[in-house]
Design an enzyme around this catalytic site. Structure first.
Site, mmCIF file in Angstrom:
data_model
loop_
_atom_site.group_PDB
_atom_site.id
_atom_site.type_symbol
_atom_site.label_atom_id
_atom_site.label_comp_id
_atom_site.label_asym_id
_atom_site.label_seq_id
_atom_site.Cartn_x
_atom_site.Cartn_y
_atom_site.Cartn_z
ATOM 1 N N ASP A 1 -51.045 45.133 20.097
ATOM 2 C CA ASP A 1 -51.816 44.618 21.231
ATOM 3 C C ASP A 1 -53.305 44.850 21.015
ATOM 4 O O ASP A 1 -54.133 43.991 21.313
ATOM 5 C CB ASP A 1 -51.395 45.300 22.535
ATOM 6 N N ASP B 1 -44.173 49.819 23.604
ATOM 7 C CA ASP B 1 -45.535 50.160 24.008
ATOM 8 C C ASP B 1 -45.590 51.646 24.289
ATOM 9 O O ASP B 1 -44.635 52.221 24.821
ATOM 10 C CB ASP B 1 -45.946 49.379 25.263
#
Length: 161
Positions: free
Chosen positions: A139, A121
């Site tokens: 995401d 991330d």
């Protein structure tokens, strides 16, 4: 069973999300070589802050054991397979786009879990003050895809001819 035009659109969107997600993660890890927890200013409010996410989207449900990691990989790929079957005969564009985004996001994060044991991330907009999560393109695909599917479900149904 024949794949509809919207089914092919869903598959193309899924492939695009997977490619963009994996290329962006390669760029963060191999080109920018951003150290873990380090931030790289892009423009306000966006910065790149690399973290390893052992949970699901936005760091929910942390999975710190190999059995859970591989369970999440299998679950993600299973969901992607089911959604691919649904997309195959999709008659409308909006849900096809939503399904493609979710499929691509699920596969993109499953690839990370299988390769690294966690998801990369790096998109960080915490300086806005109301969004505390660091996330990635996969995401985003999942989130936007679910929103499109929900919007489509709110459309009035036309009577069958």
């Amino acid at each position: 069973m024949r794949v509809t035009r919207n089914g092919w659109t869903a598959y193309a969107v899924a492939l695009a999300v997977i490619a963009l997600d994996q290329l962006s993660k390669y760029w963060i890890l191999a080109v920018l070589r951003l150290p873990e927890q380090a931030s790289h200013e892009v423009f306000w409010p966006l910065q790149f802050t690399r973290i390893w996410n052992e949970g699901v989207s936005f760091g929910l449900l942390q999975a710190q054991h190999d059995v859970v990691r591989w369970g999440l990989v299998v679950f993600s790929l299973g969901v992607a397979a089911l959604l691919s079957a649904w997309a195959r005969s999709q008659p409308r564009l909006l849900p096809a786009l939503g399904l493609g985004l979710v499929i691509g996001g699920a596969v993109g994060n499953a690839i990370d879990r299988a390769r690294f044991g966690a998801v990369v991330d790096f998109i960080d907009v915490q300086r806005l003050g109301f969004f505390p999560w660091i996330f990635n393109i996969a995401d985003s695909g999942i989130t936007v895809g679910v929103i499109l599917l929900l919007l489509d479900s709110l459309r009035p149904q036309r009577p069958a001819a």
